[in-house]
Design a protein around this motif. Structure first.
Motif, PDB file in Angstrom:
ATOM      1  N   ASP A 128       0.816  -1.008  -0.033  1.00 66.64           N
ATOM      2  CA  ASP A 128      -0.077  -0.040   0.069  1.00 66.64           C
ATOM      3  C   ASP A 128       0.640   1.303   0.044  1.00 66.64           C
ATOM      4  O   ASP A 128       0.816   1.967   1.040  1.00 66.64           O
ATOM      5  N   THR A 218      -7.660   0.531  14.617  1.00 70.56           N
ATOM      6  CA  THR A 218      -6.485   1.399  14.400  1.00 70.56           C
ATOM      7  C   THR A 218      -6.286   2.170  15.929  1.00 70.56           C
ATOM      8  O   THR A 218      -7.173   2.586  16.516  1.00 70.56           O
ATOM      9  N   ASP A 276      -1.758  -0.286  13.469  1.00 74.92           N
ATOM     10  CA  ASP A 276      -3.057  -0.829  12.611  1.00 74.92           C
ATOM     11  C   ASP A 276      -2.987  -2.504  12.907  1.00 74.92           C
ATOM     12  O   ASP A 276      -1.815  -2.961  12.585  1.00 74.92           O
ATOM     13  N   GLU A 309     -13.300  -0.408   8.940  1.00 75.71           N
ATOM     14  CA  GLU A 309     -12.686   0.194   7.650  1.00 75.71           C
ATOM     15  C   GLU A 309     -12.929   1.627   8.012  1.00 75.71           C
ATOM     16  O   GLU A 309     -11.866   2.391   7.683  1.00 75.71           O
ATOM     17  N   GLU A 310     -14.215   1.936   8.041  1.00 75.05           N
ATOM     18  CA  GLU A 310     -14.378   3.589   7.832  1.00 75.05           C
ATOM     19  C   GLU A 310     -13.732   4.327   9.137  1.00 75.05           C
ATOM     20  O   GLU A 310     -13.231   5.352   8.819  1.00 75.05           O
ATOM     21  N   CYS A 312     -11.312   3.373  10.959  1.00 74.21           N
ATOM     22  CA  CYS A 312      -9.815   3.557  10.786  1.00 74.21           C
ATOM     23  C   CYS A 312      -9.403   4.449   9.994  1.00 74.21           C
ATOM     24  O   CYS A 312      -8.401   4.961  10.112  1.00 74.21           O
ATOM     25  N   GLU A 313      -9.879   4.457   8.832  1.00 73.65           N
ATOM     26  CA  GLU A 313      -9.389   5.250   7.669  1.00 73.65           C
ATOM     27  C   GLU A 313      -9.687   6.797   8.252  1.00 73.65           C
ATOM     28  O   GLU A 313      -8.655   7.693   7.891  1.00 73.65           O
ATOM     29  N   LYS A 314     -10.433   7.289   9.028  1.00 73.36           N
ATOM     30  CA  LYS A 314     -10.575   8.431   9.483  1.00 73.36           C
ATOM     31  C   LYS A 314      -9.092   8.753  10.217  1.00 73.36           C
ATOM     32  O   LYS A 314      -8.531   9.876  10.402  1.00 73.36           O
ATOM     33  N   TRP A 316      -6.348   7.397  10.032  1.00 73.45           N
ATOM     34  CA  TRP A 316      -5.231   7.125   8.847  1.00 73.45           C
ATOM     35  C   TRP A 316      -5.392   8.402   8.118  1.00 73.45           C
ATOM     36  O   TRP A 316      -4.090   8.735   7.442  1.00 73.45           O
ATOM     37  N   ALA A 317      -6.337   9.212   7.882  1.00 71.38           N
ATOM     38  CA  ALA A 317      -6.225  10.448   7.010  1.00 71.38           C
ATOM     39  C   ALA A 317      -5.231  11.361   7.380  1.00 71.38           C
ATOM     40  O   ALA A 317      -4.757  11.805   6.551  1.00 71.38           O
ATOM     41  N   ARG A 320      -1.843  10.173   6.137  1.00 67.24           N
ATOM     42  CA  ARG A 320      -1.753  10.198   4.683  1.00 67.24           C
ATOM     43  C   ARG A 320      -1.732  11.678   4.257  1.00 67.24           C
ATOM     44  O   ARG A 320      -1.184  12.069   2.981  1.00 67.24           O
TER      45      ARG A 320
END
Length: 457
Positions: A128, A218, A276, A309-310, A312-314, A316-317, A320
């Motif tokens: 990734d 996460t 993670d 997923e949703e 955790c991605e917050k 990770w934002a 990134r």
């Protein structure tokens, strides 16, 4: 007849361009060097690539293959001009097979697109890279790209089980296949993965896939000092946990994010830790709880845990956005993907602080704490306008790479050598290693037409 006209006769007019706009767009990547090719060829098939390389080999014309152009070391800069060979029209996902757990793709497939296609079949392609929404699988193969999940899952090389490669003379070679184990002769797949387009042009990739982990968590924590974040990382491993990813960021990176994204989004502190986890729901739940308790004992400034997923991605934002936040400072960001033994992470960050004070350049460190691959970003004002600044940056990089190598580290973990690190290639390798590279290059590309001008000279 000029080169473009000959190539149009060979491949068709829609496959060839020599207008200024197209030539300029294919002159470089995300690094700072550029060289305008004489012509751009857009391959549509293995047959196109084979015809082109037979022609180029006979005419002794340089050919520099490129994917999406998202490299960070000038790897696809056509240093000797000639032909820039784009594979971005070769962008088919030929197969995603759940029963065999493989994907067969062309090199122009965007990495995030492959990941999504695999997910649709409840399969998982782990590599990734941060630019996965923009970079291509062919480019990932060329550089042996990584990403945060390398800690648990490994790099691109660990998933490539078969390749179709067109050699410099136009011959088409197939090596490996769709089986997950294969010890038939030398590891030719490994030879081409990471070869930066200097040994052949990859036209098809067979990738092994994993079962899609059904659960994810996460953990995000902030600390007053980097040493506290590193102590948490050491404790996580000491207790036998293997997260999918462990990321850290230093104070300069966090401050840039606060100015760019707002104070409320970035937790208070001078060090950030992101952990993670993935796997079965019950194991992820218990591991997340245990790691939360472990990190809490280190007395973080802030601590947050997300599941699914949703959510955790917050978390990770923020990670990134680090690169964009550093660019938003207005300084030129020189991203060095060095690797040190894991025990040296705090030493590396402290060395970067001293180097910053000595050189006068702000230096931001963030990246993959789990495997020691930390992105050391020298932030330079007037880099593109002032030769004196560039010379001073080179001096700072001399010191950085010398220290990394003295610790037993590596000058690149993900991006490759390309042009950006060509100067330090001799420092990072022995004479016998360099000679073996040259011999391999000579055997596979005797006329040096494939991506010439790079580190194997």
């Amino acid at each position: 007849m000029n080169l473009a006209s000959e190539l149009r006769q060979l491949l068709g007019s829609d496959a060839v361009a020599d207008d200024d706009e197209t030539l300029g767009a294919h002159s470089g990547d995300k690094w700072f060097a550029a060289e305008t090719p004489e012509v751009v060829v857009f391959a549509r098939s293995t047959s196109d690539v084979s015809k082109l390389l037979k022609f180029a080999s006979a005419k002794k014309v340089p050919v520099t293959a490129r994917g999406a152009g998202y490299g960070y070391v000038g790897g696809c800069v056509p240093a000797k001009r000639g032909i820039a060979l784009s594979v971005m029209r070769m962008n088919r996902i030929k197969e995603v097979n759940f029963a065999d757990a493989v994907a067969i793709v062309e090199p122009g497939v965007i990495t995030a697109g492959l990941k999504e296609a695999a997910r649709g079949q409840k399969l998982f392609y782990p590599p990734d890279p941060a630019s996965m929404k923009d970079c291509s699988i062919g480019g990932n193969v060329a550089t042996n790209a990584g990403g945060p999940r390398c800690l648990k899952y490994g790099v691109t090389r660990n998933y490539v089980i078969g390749l179709e490669v067109v050699l410099a003379n136009g011959d088409v070679l197939r090596t490996g296949g769709r089986v997950h184990k294969n010890k038939t002769g030398f590891d030719l797949v490994g030879l081409f993965v990471g070869s930066e387009g200097m040994l052949g042009v990859v036209t098809e990739i067979t990738l092994r896939l994993l079962p899609l982990p059904p659960a994810r968590a996460t953990l995000s924590a902030a600390f007053a000092r980097m040493s506290e974040a590193a102590a948490s990382v050491r404790e996580i491993f000491a207790q036998g946990f293997l997260p999918a990813a462990v990321e850290i960021a230093d104070s300069f990176t966090l401050e840039a994010a606060r100015k760019d994204l707002g104070q409320a989004i970035v937790p208070t502190g001078n060090a950030h830790l992101l952990v993670d986890l993935d796997g079965q729901a019950e194991s992820v739940r218990s591991e997340a709880k245990a790691i939360r308790n472990l990190v809490t004992a280190k007395k973080p400034n802030a601590l947050e845990v997300a599941t699914g997923e949703e959510e955790c991605e917050k978390l990770w934002a923020l990670r990134r956005q680090f690169s964009n936040s550093l660019r938003a400072t207005g300084l030129t960001k020189l991203n060095e993907d060095v690797v040190v033994p894991r025990s040296r992470i705090v030493d590396l960050v402290e060395f970067a602080e001293r180097l910053s004070a000595k050189s006068g350049f702000p230096i931001a460190c963030f990246g993959h704490a789990g495997d020691g691959n930390i992105h050391v970003n020298i932030m330079a004002d007037r880099y593109n306008r002032d030769p004196a600044v560039r010379d001073k940056v080179e001096g700072a990089l001399d010191e950085l790479f010398a220290q990394v190598l003295a610790w037993g580290g590596a000058i690149t973990g993900e991006h490759g050598i390309g042009l950006a690190k060509k100067r330090w290639w001799p420092d990072a390798t022995s004479q016998s290693v360099r000679e073996l590279h040259r011999k391999l290059k000579t055997v596979l590309d005797p006329d040096d037409i494939l991506n010439p001008g790079k580190f194997v000279d």
